[in-house]
Design a protein around this motif. Structure first.
Motif, PDB file in Angstrom:
ATOM      1  N   UNK A  94     -20.214  59.741   5.350  1.00  0.00           N
ATOM      2  CA  UNK A  94     -21.402  59.251   4.642  1.00  0.00           C
ATOM      3  C   UNK A  94     -21.648  57.808   5.066  1.00  0.00           C
ATOM      4  N   UNK A  95     -22.889  57.315   4.923  1.00  0.00           N
ATOM      5  CA  UNK A  95     -23.133  55.885   5.158  1.00  0.00           C
ATOM      6  C   UNK A  95     -22.644  55.073   3.969  1.00  0.00           C
ATOM      7  N   UNK A  96     -22.115  53.896   4.232  1.00  0.00           N
ATOM      8  CA  UNK A  96     -21.696  53.019   3.141  1.00  0.00           C
ATOM      9  C   UNK A  96     -22.934  52.491   2.428  1.00  0.00           C
ATOM     10  N   UNK A  97     -22.886  52.429   1.095  1.00  0.00           N
ATOM     11  CA  UNK A  97     -24.018  51.934   0.318  1.00  0.00           C
ATOM     12  C   UNK A  97     -23.522  51.389  -1.007  1.00  0.00           C
ATOM     13  N   UNK A  98     -24.392  50.657  -1.676  1.00  0.00           N
ATOM     14  CA  UNK A  98     -24.063  50.148  -3.004  1.00  0.00           C
ATOM     15  C   UNK A  98     -23.830  51.308  -3.967  1.00  0.00           C
ATOM     16  N   UNK A  99     -24.654  52.362  -3.861  1.00  0.00           N
ATOM     17  CA  UNK A  99     -24.496  53.521  -4.745  1.00  0.00           C
ATOM     18  C   UNK A  99     -23.125  54.165  -4.550  1.00  0.00           C
ATOM     19  N   UNK A 100     -22.696  54.271  -3.299  1.00  0.00           N
ATOM     20  CA  UNK A 100     -21.377  54.833  -3.001  1.00  0.00           C
ATOM     21  C   UNK A 100     -20.288  53.969  -3.631  1.00  0.00           C
ATOM     22  N   UNK A 101     -20.450  52.649  -3.509  1.00  0.00           N
ATOM     23  CA  UNK A 101     -19.471  51.725  -4.079  1.00  0.00           C
ATOM     24  C   UNK A 101     -19.452  51.831  -5.598  1.00  0.00           C
ATOM     25  N   UNK A 102     -20.628  51.927  -6.201  1.00  0.00           N
ATOM     26  CA  UNK A 102     -20.709  52.011  -7.662  1.00  0.00           C
ATOM     27  C   UNK A 102     -20.062  53.287  -8.192  1.00  0.00           C
ATOM     28  N   UNK A 103     -20.202  54.382  -7.434  1.00  0.00           N
ATOM     29  CA  UNK A 103     -19.705  55.670  -7.909  1.00  0.00           C
ATOM     30  C   UNK A 103     -18.186  55.762  -7.920  1.00  0.00           C
ATOM     31  N   UNK A 104     -17.531  55.123  -6.952  1.00  0.00           N
ATOM     32  CA  UNK A 104     -16.079  55.308  -6.870  1.00  0.00           C
ATOM     33  C   UNK A 104     -15.284  54.011  -6.897  1.00  0.00           C
TER      34      UNK A 104
END
Length: 532
Positions: A412-422
């Motif tokens: 997956x691409x790194x993103x703020x949403x990805x960071x927020x989720x995990x």
């Protein structure tokens, strides 16, 4: 008992007047810089409260000294603001409930149920203004209700305009009953530093809550929701979730919209407010989309010069209106005849502000008169501001999350949403946090993560490589998820080699992994091995 004695001592100023409420909260921050409770107790016993505060002041940081020296003035302003506050304004503040589904950044083929609660307020034209992050995701599964102050009735609302870049949204309610007796609030200009204001919101499970504070700064700041920078007003008030979208009021008028808190080392209770001029830009601008931002930009990067005037141009985008007119190493001296200084552009009296404020007042298609210095000669030119492509974080609100599965490895691409989720559930030394720092500090393209390993015989022993950045595929540097997909699908080698963060390497037998992919997605009930 020592702590209680200390609190009681510092809660009295040098004139023997009790410091209460909001000011007491600020006073308690000063206690963190007192090294020994024993010294406090001794000072209280031997020399009295006045000497105690002098001792506290001697050991404080500059910011805390400023707070202490202005405590009396601060208390006076907050008291005046409280006495002049018209409680009828609260009736124009509306509670917003939103429920929707969004894609899970960690498992991008699945949905998560999301519920938000925030503030909003009535404005002209039977509209309600709130923050975009209060309603965030707009899809057929989105349901929004609003509730007036001191009412239990919920009214169905819909989003008629949204701009994730500036974190603002407009709601409308068709039920005329909702609007009966509801007055629209009016706007005022950017407040002065030191001016008192009140923020009204609806923390979860509570009725309206008003928090007061003073304006401590006006500067460009990153908007967390979009990761882009716009002007923001900083206020030393303490808000929690539920205040977002609520109005910031001074002298009976709205000077901005509360939208995020700030964690400072000394002042732990600061918030940011979206100023009214950004609100006006949003209300009058065209619709934001995946392709176009509703805000304009000069499309260049710069550094402060060593001289008192001007900024040094570093790079100019090929999409900028200044492209082929200005060049790197030009010194930009003025915009629309307003001089640019390296300590900020003149704003009001002695106040200084980032020169980008002058640009942000314009809309796409407007022009600016720019004066710049090149090789000792001063030049002037008209530059037309062009609409810009929104930040990647903004685009993600309009797209399904991207992913690619090969041999059970989920990319997956790194993103703020990805960071927020995990990110919240990971240890501090997890490699994901290193990737976050790299994404912020480096001017790079899209970072690609090996997000998960769907266990299978073909990827055995690689489950510990989750949440690591992918640097190379078969020796070729990866610059986006799309690029990674091309490199993997066009692989002609017997083995697929991935160079990962931390010096780790994953190697898959290409034919076996390719054959196993369809079996893995069926086993884990994933509809497709890659996103659209």
């Amino acid at each position: 008992s020592q702590q209680r004695a200390t609190i009681n001592a510092v809660a009295v100023n040098e004139d023997g007047v009790m410091v209460t409420g909001d000011s007491l909260t600020q006073s308690l921050l000063l206690l963190e810089e007192i090294k020994s409770f024993g010294k406090v107790r001794e000072a209280v016993r031997n020399q009295g409260t006045g000497s105690l505060l002098g001792m506290v002041k001697a050991g404080m940081t500059d910011e805390a000294v400023w707070l202490y020296e202005n405590m009396e003035e601060r208390c006076r302003k907050l008291k005046e603001n409280s006495l002049s506050f018209d409680v009828k304004i609260i009736d124009s503040v509306v509670k917003v409930f939103s429920a929707t589904t969004r894609h899970d950044s960690y498992r991008p083929w699945q949905n998560l149920e999301v519920q938000e609660c925030g503030g909003s307020f009535a404005i002209s034209g039977k509209r309600i203004l709130t923050c975009a992050h209060v309603v965030t995701i707009l899809n057929p599964c989105t349901f929004i209700d609003v509730q007036r102050n001191n009412s239990t009735t919920l009214y169905k609302a819909r989003v008629t305009k949204i701009a994730h870049e500036c974190d603002l949204a407009i709601l409308e309610v068709d039920n005329n009953e909702f609007w009966e007796g509801l007055s629209a609030l009016s706007f005022a200009d950017i407040p002065l530093v030191g001016e008192a204001l009140t923020v009204v919101g609806f923390p979860e499970h509570e009725s309206n809550v008003c928090e007061s504070g003073l304006v401590t700064g006006i500067k460009f700041r990153q908007y967390t929701h979009s990761q882009t920078e716009h002007l923001a007003i900083t206020v030393d008030a303490n808000i929690i979730s539920g205040h977002s979208g609520g109005p910031a009021i001074t002298q009976g008028k709205v000077i901005g919209v509360a939208f995020q808190s700030i964690d400072f080392k000394v002042f732990k209770a600061h918030i940011s407010v979206i100023p009214t001029y950004v609100v006006m830009q949003f209300l009058s601008s065209s619709e934001e989309s995946q392709q176009l931002s509703s805000f304009s930009s000069l499309g260049l990067t710069y550094t402060l010069s060593n001289f008192s005037k001007g900024v040094l141009i570093n790079r100019i985008s090929s999409l900028s209106g200044a492209h082929k007119i200005m060049c790197p190493l030009d010194m930009m001296l003025a915009i629309d005849n307003v001089a640019i200084r390296n300590d900020g552009t003149p704003f009001r009296g002695e106040e200084r502000i980032d020169f980008r404020y002058l640009v942000s007042l314009k809309k796409p298609g407007d022009s600016l008169l720019i004066k710049f210095l090149r090789s000792g000669d001063v030049h002037e030119c008209d530059v037309t501001l062009k609409p810009v492509t929104p930040h990647l974080e903004v685009q993600k609100y309009y797209n399904r999350p991207k992913y690619f599965i090969f041999g059970g490895l989920v990319f997956v691409p790194f993103s703020k949403a990805y960071m927020d989720d995990i990110g919240y559930r990971l240890p501090a030394d997890d490699p994901l946090f290193t990737t976050e720092i790299e994404a912020k500090e480096l001017d790079v393209g899209e970072l690609v993560m090996l997000s998960r390993v769907l266990r299978h015989d073909t990827n055995r022993y690689y489950e510990h490589l989750e949440r690591r950045q992918v640097y190379k595929v078969n020796g070729v540097k990866v610059n986006s998820l799309k690029h990674l997909v091309e490199l993997i699908e066009q692989c002609s080698m017997e083995y697929l080699t991935l160079d990962l963060q931390g010096g780790e390497v994953a190697e898959l037998h290409y034919a076996s992994a390719q054959e196993a992919t369809s079996e893995i997605v069926e086993l884990y009930r994933v509809f497709y091995s890659k996103s659209d």
